[in-house]
Design a protein around this motif. Structure first.
Motif, PDB file in Angstrom:
ATOM      1  N   GLY A 142       0.831  -1.210   0.000  1.00 44.06           N
ATOM      2  CA  GLY A 142       0.000   0.000   0.000  1.00 44.06           C
ATOM      3  C   GLY A 142       0.863   1.257   0.000  1.00 44.06           C
ATOM      4  O   GLY A 142       0.588   2.215  -0.724  1.00 44.06           O
ATOM      5  N   ILE A 143       1.907   1.218   0.813  1.00 41.37           N
ATOM      6  CA  ILE A 143       2.796   2.378   0.912  1.00 41.37           C
ATOM      7  C   ILE A 143       3.441   2.654  -0.448  1.00 41.37           C
ATOM      8  O   ILE A 143       3.493   3.783  -0.923  1.00 41.37           O
ATOM      9  CB  ILE A 143       3.889   2.133   1.986  1.00 41.37           C
ATOM     10  CG1 ILE A 143       3.251   2.022   3.369  1.00 41.37           C
ATOM     11  CG2 ILE A 143       4.939   3.241   1.964  1.00 41.37           C
ATOM     12  CD1 ILE A 143       4.215   1.737   4.488  1.00 41.37           C
TER      13      ILE A 143
ATOM     14  N   LYS B 128       0.879   3.931  -3.063  1.00 37.29           N
ATOM     15  CA  LYS B 128       0.518   5.322  -2.774  1.00 37.29           C
ATOM     16  C   LYS B 128       1.661   6.255  -3.187  1.00 37.29           C
ATOM     17  O   LYS B 128       1.440   7.304  -3.784  1.00 37.29           O
ATOM     18  CB  LYS B 128       0.185   5.453  -1.285  1.00 37.29           C
ATOM     19  CG  LYS B 128       0.000   6.864  -0.795  1.00 37.29           C
ATOM     20  CD  LYS B 128      -1.333   7.465  -1.211  1.00 37.29           C
ATOM     21  CE  LYS B 128      -1.416   8.904  -0.733  1.00 37.29           C
ATOM     22  NZ  LYS B 128      -2.571   9.627  -1.242  1.00 37.29           N
ATOM     23  N   SER B 129       2.886   5.855  -2.854  1.00 31.87           N
ATOM     24  CA  SER B 129       4.037   6.699  -3.186  1.00 31.87           C
ATOM     25  C   SER B 129       4.176   6.849  -4.689  1.00 31.87           C
ATOM     26  O   SER B 129       4.456   7.934  -5.195  1.00 31.87           O
ATOM     27  CB  SER B 129       5.319   6.123  -2.598  1.00 31.87           C
ATOM     28  OG  SER B 129       5.251   6.173  -1.201  1.00 31.87           O
TER      29      SER B 129
ATOM     30  N   LEU C 167       6.406  15.623  -5.594  1.00 33.52           N
ATOM     31  CA  LEU C 167       5.734  16.859  -5.205  1.00 33.52           C
ATOM     32  C   LEU C 167       6.670  18.055  -5.300  1.00 33.52           C
ATOM     33  O   LEU C 167       6.244  19.190  -5.387  1.00 33.52           O
ATOM     34  CB  LEU C 167       5.222  16.747  -3.762  1.00 33.52           C
ATOM     35  CG  LEU C 167       4.087  15.758  -3.499  1.00 33.52           C
ATOM     36  CD1 LEU C 167       3.772  15.720  -2.018  1.00 33.52           C
ATOM     37  CD2 LEU C 167       2.843  16.159  -4.280  1.00 33.52           C
TER      38      LEU C 167
END
Lengths: 284, 527
Positions: free
Chosen positions: A3-4, A7-8, A14
């Motif tokens: 999941g991490i 998501k990353s 950014l």
């Protein structure tokens, strides 16, 4: 774990390629001295004395008055902008302001004031004392050149701040600004540092600790004063029972970053100025 | 209200007429200082009062006396009780209440340091606000003290650290200049290996003389100084100051301004809670979550900037209202951004609580029991994480809170996890509050017309439940309506003792995360 990672990957990068050049709705006030009549509306509205007016030579027929605006003490509260009856004060969207001396952050003009009407007539902008920005930049570069030019290890010292500056200094490390890509690192000890990033009106109770931190920093070292308080004592004044005032009252300061608090871009800009990578600008 | 005055009089065994009505929500009672211990017991036991502040003022010019003030919150009566007593300058002493009401501990010592009024019977009557190089017999907040000049340094050791001895026992001094980007303070750990036996604090490194400074400022400028009491609580303190001045000056704040103030206060709560949650992740080395929280927080402050022209919400509050209106475009932008934030925050929080490596580190450390929190008089998020159900927004509603639907989250654990959960649940409530307020703003002006001068020789209390806890400002004016005393109380002043209390038995490597879970303000405490 998966999941991490997903998501990353989905978040992507950014970090902003060019964090500079952005404009704020309110940077610093800019005074159009040609419209100013040297009344006291702005000096009364200013909570920190960033705008001052003083009679220099009272002569029989008129009074010569100096009006000055210094970004060193400005907390960007906008009170002067609304107070000016002549609309002589506007807003600069420029936020990347830094200088090598307090004097470079100030601008003074002289006025002939009619003692009967109290109205001033603009005469001229006075020459600022001390070095010009370009000369001061060259001097700083000459001192640190080859030693600090490509990376800077920074020890932050809160010498009396309200913690507003700390919030924005910490923000320079967030994914949007990512100051490490400029070779700037915050380090845990002054013994590892090239630069001290000092905030606050230096308090009586932090003076000794600040001096010791400076002494523990190896040469060549640069000192960067951050915020209205670090540049001038700000709202807390200078020489009170509790506040000594601007950092330069205690240590030699190489770069001043004004603002209350300065934005992350302004802090980054100031650090790059301290590295000699950028030259300080004071637009007004 | 008269009913409340009667209840208070009965509980304290004083004649009914002596309990006077002050500004709305404030009861005043003049007492003799010798009665403080008995009265404090009655207030806390019979009225469930909670001490929020204790301070002195210098009234020698008028009455020839100092005055001592206590501010109690009476949540059940939705009113504050201010006890005040004269103190004779010839023998400046009052009986201490600190032994039975530990919340008074630091306050009484600060009064001793800054006014020279001795708390008799105090269990630890040493300096708290003054450092060792401050000369004897110089009291900075007395009116005859020249505050605008430096004070020569003296020598002395007025506050020796308590020795910690035994085989293998040693001390670890930390600060005032810390390793991270945080405020200065000195911690001295007595340790046996990793476990901490005892923690001692020395604060007031960033004492800037704020209360003395207020006395020289025009009251309209005071709001700027209030914003700089603790930079992360700019709205909270500015609002508490504005409330005090408005109540003192009978200034009616228009409903639109009250609504916008709620928006600002809740935005401040959300960005600080988000940033703290990220910092807790940082301190247990969960960098993915930490950096996401930082990014989330950056998006929040950028939203503030777009809507209000300020990242940290400075320059938004004014006496009588707000500095700028919230336009429909700003309102819509806020609503859109907050909806996006809600989803992202849920994502982030899920990431944290689903990670065993994270929860292992936050379950248990720094446990503050309900009893200890109650006894120490802990406030705000730290109190609510230890089972204490108190929130000024509900118990003493200010601004538009009386008309809003929200609950006050309370957790029982008292550990790092509980303080983390409180923050997450409060963010949920703040979003619900913002949803209600942003739906429709009252169609009134957003600032009141201000009087030229404030009433002379008047006083009032201003309060706000800011993100960390209650901020209170007590303001008094002189013969000309100028500020003569502003007492600022940040929740940190009440909560630092909690950190000292919970540390024994924990290990040094857990100190950063425990400290962060309280996230107390040094500047707010030191002023």
């Amino acid at each position: 774990m998966l999941g991490i990672l997903t998501k990353s990957l989905r978040t992507g990068t950014l970090t902003e390629a060019g964090p500079f050049g952005g404009q704020a709705s309110f940077g610093f006030p800019v005074m159009d001295f040609t419209r100013c009549v040297a009344c006291d509306a702005c000096t009364r509205a200013c909570p920190t004395g960033a705008i001052r007016a003083e009679a220099v030579t009272p002569v029989l027929a008129h009074v010569l008055t100096h009006v000055s605006l210094s970004y060193a003490a400005c907390i960007q509260c906008r009170a002067c902008v609304t107070a000016c009856p002549e609309q002589a004060i506007s807003v600069s969207p420029d936020i990347e302001v830094a200088a090598y001396s307090r004097d470079q952050l100030a601008r003074t003009a002289s006025f002939d004031v009619n003692p009967v009407t109290g109205r001033g007539t603009y005469r001229q902008v006075e020459l600022a004392p001390g070095l010009s920005l370009a000369d001061a930049a060259a001097q700083l570069k000459a001192r640190i050149l080859g030693r600090l030019g490509r990376s800077l290890h920074v020890r932050q010292v809160d010498a009396g701040s309200c913690n507003g500056c700390e919030l924005e200094i910490a923000a320079t490390a967030n994914p949007y600004y990512d100051l490490e890509r400029f070779g700037i690192h915050f380090v845990a000890s002054p013994r590892h540092a090239d630069a001290l990033l000092v905030t606050g009106p230096v308090t009586r109770n932090m003076e000794v600790a600040l001096r010791k931190t400076y002494e523990a920093t190896p040469e060549p070292r640069v000192v960067v004063a951050v915020g209205a308080c670090g540049c001038s004592g700000g709202l807390f004044g200078e020489g009170t029972y509790a506040a000594i005032g601007g950092v330069d009252r205690v240590l030699p300061v190489d770069v001043y970053i004004p603002g209350c608090p300065p934005r992350p871009q302004a802090i980054l800009n100031g650090l790059l100025v301290a590295m000699g990578v950028r030259e300080a600008r004071v637009n007004r | 209200m008269t009913e409340h005055a009667a209840t208070v009089a009965a509980a304290l065994h004083v004649p009914a007429h002596t309990v006077r009505e002050g500004c709305p929500g404030e009861l005043l009672l003049e007492v003799e200082a010798r009665d403080f211990p008995v009265l404090a017991d009655h207030v806390s036991h019979d009225l469930q009062g909670r001490l929020l502040s204790l301070f002195a003022s210098d009234d020698r010019a008028h009455t020839g006396q100092f005055r001592l003030h206590q501010v109690w919150s009476l949540p059940q009566l939705h009113t504050f009780l201010l006890l005040t007593a004269p103190v004779d300058p010839a023998a400046p002493a009052v009986p201490s209440i600190a032994a039975t009401h530990p919340a008074a501990n630091w306050f009484e010592r600060e009064v001793m340091d800054l006014y020279g009024v001795i708390p008799e019977g105090h269990p630890n009557p040493t300096r708290v606000a003054l450092h060792d190089d401050w000369p004897d017999n110089a009291w900075a907040l007395r009116k005859d003290f020249p505050g605008e000049q430096p004070v020569p340094r003296a020598t002395g050791d007025h506050h020796p650290f308590r020795p910690v001895t035994g085989e293998g026992v040693f001390q670890v001094p930390v600060g005032p200049v810390h390793a991270g980007i945080i405020e200065p303070g000195h911690f001295r750990f007595g340790v046996a290996g990793e476990p901490i036996l005892y923690l001692q604090l020395r604060l007031f490194y960033v004492h800037k003389g704020i209360e003395k400074r207020f006395e020289r400022l025009p009251w309209r400028h005071g709001v700027y100084l209030a914003e700089s009491i603790s930079g992360d609580t700019a709205v909270g303190h500015a609002l508490a100051y504005a409330h005090a001045i408005e109540r003192l000056g009978h200034i009616e704040v228009p409903p639109r301004a009250q609504a916008i103030r709620v928006v600002l206060l809740e935005l401040e709560r959300i960005y600080n809670h988000t940033s703290d949650i990220g910092a807790i992740a940082t301190d247990v080395a969960f960098t993915v979550a930490a950096s996401r929280a930082q990014a989330l927080r950056e998006r929040l402050v950028r939203t503030h900037d777009l809507v209000f022209g300020t990242r940290l919400l400075r320059g938004t509050i004014s006496v009588g209202g707000v500095r700028r209106d919230l336009l429909p475009s700003g309102r819509e932008l806020l609503q859109t951004r907050l909806r996006a934030f809600e989803t992202e925050f849920e994502d982030l929080f899920g990431l944290l609580v689903d990670a065993g490596t994270f929860t292992d580190r936050v379950d248990g450390p720094g446990t503050l029991t309900r009893q200890a929190a109650q006894d120490l008089g802990i406030v705000g998020i730290a109190a609510r994480a230890s089972g204490i159900d108190a929130d000024l927004r509900r118990d003493h509603p200010h601004d538009a809170f009386a008309g809003l639907q929200f609950t006050v989250p309370v957790e029982d654990g008292g550990d790092v996890r509980a303080r983390l959960m409180i923050r997450a649940r409060e963010i949920e409530q703040s979003l619900a509050i913002l949803n209600q307020v942003l739906r429709v703003l009252p169609d009134t002006p957003w600032a009141a017309t201000l009087p030229d001068a404030l009433p002379a020789r008047a006083s009032a209390l201003g309060w706000v439940e800011a993100w960390r806890g209650p901020c209170t400002h007590w303001v008094a004016t002189d013969d000309h309506g100028a500020l003569t005393r502003v007492k600022v109380t940040d929740p940190s002043s009440l909560n630092w003792p909690a950190l000292v209390h919970v540390m024994p038995g924990n290990i040094i490597p857990d100190f950063p995360v425990i400290n962060k879970s309280f996230n107390l303000s040094y500047s707010g405490n030191d002023r």
